[in-house]
Write a protein that holds these residues in place. Structure first.
Motif, PDB file in Angstrom:
ATOM      1  N   GLU A   2       0.830  -1.197   0.000  1.00 40.00           N
ATOM      2  CA  GLU A   2       0.000   0.000   0.000  1.00 40.00           C
ATOM      3  C   GLU A   2       0.870   1.255   0.000  1.00 40.00           C
ATOM      4  O   GLU A   2       1.785   1.390   0.802  1.00 40.00           O
ATOM      5  N   LYS A   3       0.590   2.136  -0.926  1.00 39.18           N
ATOM      6  CA  LYS A   3       1.321   3.397  -0.983  1.00 39.18           C
ATOM      7  C   LYS A   3       0.802   4.318   0.105  1.00 39.18           C
ATOM      8  O   LYS A   3      -0.380   4.348   0.395  1.00 39.18           O
ATOM      9  N   ARG A   4       1.708   5.055   0.673  1.00 41.59           N
ATOM     10  CA  ARG A   4       1.313   6.053   1.662  1.00 41.59           C
ATOM     11  C   ARG A   4       0.691   7.239   0.932  1.00 41.59           C
ATOM     12  O   ARG A   4       0.960   7.472  -0.234  1.00 41.59           O
ATOM     13  N   LEU A   5      -0.114   7.978   1.663  1.00 37.56           N
ATOM     14  CA  LEU A   5      -0.737   9.159   1.079  1.00 37.56           C
ATOM     15  C   LEU A   5       0.289  10.283   0.993  1.00 37.56           C
ATOM     16  O   LEU A   5       1.070  10.488   1.923  1.00 37.56           O
ATOM     17  N   THR A   6       0.262  11.014  -0.104  1.00 34.36           N
ATOM     18  CA  THR A   6       1.144  12.168  -0.257  1.00 34.36           C
ATOM     19  C   THR A   6       0.641  13.304   0.630  1.00 34.36           C
ATOM     20  O   THR A   6      -0.498  13.273   1.112  1.00 34.36           O
ATOM     21  N   SER A   7       1.461  14.306   0.807  1.00 31.99           N
ATOM     22  CA  SER A   7       1.044  15.441   1.639  1.00 31.99           C
ATOM     23  C   SER A   7      -0.153  16.156   1.014  1.00 31.99           C
ATOM     24  O   SER A   7      -1.057  16.596   1.724  1.00 31.99           O
ATOM     25  N   SER A   8      -0.193  16.251  -0.314  1.00 35.27           N
ATOM     26  CA  SER A   8      -1.345  16.907  -0.952  1.00 35.27           C
ATOM     27  C   SER A   8      -2.609  16.063  -0.786  1.00 35.27           C
ATOM     28  O   SER A   8      -3.705  16.598  -0.593  1.00 35.27           O
ATOM     29  N   LEU A  47      -3.187  13.983   1.774  1.00 31.86           N
ATOM     30  CA  LEU A  47      -3.572  14.135   3.183  1.00 31.86           C
ATOM     31  C   LEU A  47      -4.253  15.480   3.423  1.00 31.86           C
ATOM     32  O   LEU A  47      -5.248  15.561   4.145  1.00 31.86           O
ATOM     33  N   GLU A  48      -3.714  16.525   2.813  1.00 33.22           N
ATOM     34  CA  GLU A  48      -4.303  17.854   2.969  1.00 33.22           C
ATOM     35  C   GLU A  48      -5.723  17.879   2.396  1.00 33.22           C
ATOM     36  O   GLU A  48      -6.661  18.341   3.058  1.00 33.22           O
ATOM     37  N   THR A  49      -5.896  17.351   1.208  1.00 29.74           N
ATOM     38  CA  THR A  49      -7.206  17.319   0.559  1.00 29.74           C
ATOM     39  C   THR A  49      -8.182  16.446   1.348  1.00 29.74           C
ATOM     40  O   THR A  49      -9.326  16.830   1.583  1.00 29.74           O
ATOM     41  N   LEU A  50      -7.704  15.292   1.780  1.00 32.79           N
ATOM     42  CA  LEU A  50      -8.536  14.378   2.553  1.00 32.79           C
ATOM     43  C   LEU A  50      -8.963  15.010   3.873  1.00 32.79           C
ATOM     44  O   LEU A  50     -10.110  14.869   4.300  1.00 32.79           O
ATOM     45  N   SER A  51      -8.072  15.729   4.506  1.00 32.82           N
ATOM     46  CA  SER A  51      -8.399  16.421   5.762  1.00 32.82           C
ATOM     47  C   SER A  51      -9.486  17.460   5.545  1.00 32.82           C
ATOM     48  O   SER A  51     -10.432  17.554   6.332  1.00 32.82           O
ATOM     49  N   ILE A  52      -9.355  18.212   4.490  1.00 31.15           N
ATOM     50  CA  ILE A  52     -10.357  19.244   4.179  1.00 31.15           C
ATOM     51  C   ILE A  52     -11.720  18.587   3.964  1.00 31.15           C
ATOM     52  O   ILE A  52     -12.733  19.023   4.512  1.00 31.15           O
ATOM     53  N   ILE A  53     -11.738  17.509   3.191  1.00 33.26           N
ATOM     54  CA  ILE A  53     -13.001  16.819   2.918  1.00 33.26           C
ATOM     55  C   ILE A  53     -13.574  16.236   4.206  1.00 33.26           C
ATOM     56  O   ILE A  53     -14.774  16.362   4.474  1.00 33.26           O
ATOM     57  N   ALA A  54     -12.724  15.627   5.025  1.00 35.09           N
ATOM     58  CA  ALA A  54     -13.191  15.008   6.274  1.00 35.09           C
ATOM     59  C   ALA A  54     -13.828  16.037   7.204  1.00 35.09           C
ATOM     60  O   ALA A  54     -14.872  15.782   7.793  1.00 35.09           O
ATOM     61  N   TYR A  55     -13.207  17.196   7.331  1.00 35.00           N
ATOM     62  CA  TYR A  55     -13.702  18.200   8.275  1.00 35.00           C
ATOM     63  C   TYR A  55     -14.834  19.059   7.713  1.00 35.00           C
ATOM     64  O   TYR A  55     -15.657  19.551   8.461  1.00 35.00           O
ATOM     65  N   LYS A  56     -14.865  19.249   6.406  1.00 35.49           N
ATOM     66  CA  LYS A  56     -15.844  20.160   5.807  1.00 35.49           C
ATOM     67  C   LYS A  56     -16.979  19.448   5.070  1.00 35.49           C
ATOM     68  O   LYS A  56     -17.865  20.104   4.539  1.00 35.49           O
ATOM     69  N   GLU A  71     -14.766  24.173  -3.600  1.00 35.40           N
ATOM     70  CA  GLU A  71     -14.562  24.599  -2.211  1.00 35.40           C
ATOM     71  C   GLU A  71     -13.217  24.103  -1.682  1.00 35.40           C
ATOM     72  O   GLU A  71     -12.510  24.825  -0.984  1.00 35.40           O
ATOM     73  N   VAL A  72     -12.854  22.880  -2.056  1.00 33.37           N
ATOM     74  CA  VAL A  72     -11.545  22.342  -1.664  1.00 33.37           C
ATOM     75  C   VAL A  72     -10.445  23.184  -2.303  1.00 33.37           C
ATOM     76  O   VAL A  72      -9.479  23.579  -1.635  1.00 33.37           O
ATOM     77  N   ASP A  73     -10.594  23.483  -3.605  1.00 28.43           N
ATOM     78  CA  ASP A  73      -9.607  24.303  -4.319  1.00 28.43           C
ATOM     79  C   ASP A  73      -9.435  25.666  -3.656  1.00 28.43           C
ATOM     80  O   ASP A  73      -8.312  26.159  -3.524  1.00 28.43           O
ATOM     81  N   THR A 129      -6.805  16.227  -9.606  1.00 25.78           N
ATOM     82  CA  THR A 129      -6.004  15.002  -9.670  1.00 25.78           C
ATOM     83  C   THR A 129      -5.961  14.306  -8.314  1.00 25.78           C
ATOM     84  O   THR A 129      -6.112  13.082  -8.226  1.00 25.78           O
ATOM     85  N   THR A 130      -5.782  15.080  -7.263  1.00 25.17           N
ATOM     86  CA  THR A 130      -5.728  14.513  -5.910  1.00 25.17           C
ATOM     87  C   THR A 130      -7.069  13.892  -5.542  1.00 25.17           C
ATOM     88  O   THR A 130      -7.120  12.787  -4.989  1.00 25.17           O
ATOM     89  N   ILE A 131      -8.153  14.573  -5.860  1.00 28.10           N
ATOM     90  CA  ILE A 131      -9.487  14.032  -5.581  1.00 28.10           C
ATOM     91  C   ILE A 131      -9.713  12.747  -6.373  1.00 28.10           C
ATOM     92  O   ILE A 131     -10.234  11.766  -5.836  1.00 28.10           O
ATOM     93  N   ASP A 132      -9.289  12.719  -7.627  1.00 25.87           N
ATOM     94  CA  ASP A 132      -9.412  11.502  -8.440  1.00 25.87           C
ATOM     95  C   ASP A 132      -8.650  10.338  -7.797  1.00 25.87           C
ATOM     96  O   ASP A 132      -9.136   9.207  -7.766  1.00 25.87           O
ATOM     97  N   ASN A 133      -7.447  10.606  -7.282  1.00 27.02           N
ATOM     98  CA  ASN A 133      -6.657   9.562  -6.618  1.00 27.02           C
ATOM     99  C   ASN A 133      -7.342   9.065  -5.350  1.00 27.02           C
ATOM    100  O   ASN A 133      -7.354   7.865  -5.062  1.00 27.02           O
TER     101      ASN A 133
END
Length: 177
Positions: free
Chosen positions: A85-91, A93-102, A109-111, A120-124
């Motif tokens: 399993e690949k680890r999540l990149t910082s981008s 993690l940042e995008t996922l955090s925004i989605i999780a909290y908001k 809105e994420v942008d 691209t990050t959301i697609d991943n």
């Protein structure tokens, strides 16, 4: 149905199914018991396994139950199971955090929060199953709304979004360093 027999059936379903499963799905499989009996039995099983320090625990991921191993035992399995399993990149993690909290939230809105295009990050994150589309916003362009998934809860080993740390706690940790 006898409670011990019911618990055995639930264990078998959890073992065979492998993925998190909710009470409704369990009741469709175990038709000889009602939802309340199944819910009570599985809650007892969760407590019993924790108390006797069983090797296999039953985790509750926002109403979805799954067999899991104890995290402190991971070192024993590392040679047995190689994680690819690949680890999540910082981008990511940042995008996922925004989605999780908001959540629910749109890509625009994420942008806006990130200050950069996040498609691209959301697609991943969608490909990895950590987020999902949850309908469309009723406004011009009908943008897609994103939310986190049960796999997100599993990935971070939390039962529900309520277990996410408060933003204030995170800010305090950042400024203490």
């Amino acid at each position: 149905m006898d409670k011990i027999y019911l618990k055995g059936l639930i264990e078998e379903v959890l073992y065979v199914w492998g993925e998190p499963i909710d009470i409704n799905s369990l009741s469709q499989i175990i038709t000889d018991a009602d939802k309340n009996q199944i819910k009570k039995a599985i809650e007892e099983m969760v407590d019993e396994r924790k108390q006797r320090k069983s090797g296999l625990l039953i985790n509750n991921f926002d109403g979805n139950y799954q067999f899991v191993t104890r995290h402190k035992h991971d070192k024993y399995f590392s040679a047995l199971v190689k994680k690819t399993e690949k680890r999540l990149t910082s981008s990511a993690l940042e995008t996922l955090s925004i989605i999780a909290y908001k959540q629910p939230i749109t890509r625009a809105e994420v942008d806006k929060i990130r200050g950069i295009n996040s498609q691209t990050t959301i697609d991943n994150l969608l490909d990895r199953g950590l987020i999902k589309e949850n309908g469309r916003l009723e406004k011009i362009g009908k943008p897609i709304i994103y939310v986190t998934t049960t796999l997100f809860l599993q990935y971070f080993n939390i039962s529900s979004l309520e277990e996410l740390p408060e933003i204030k706690e995170l800010e305090e940790e950042i400024y203490e360093d």
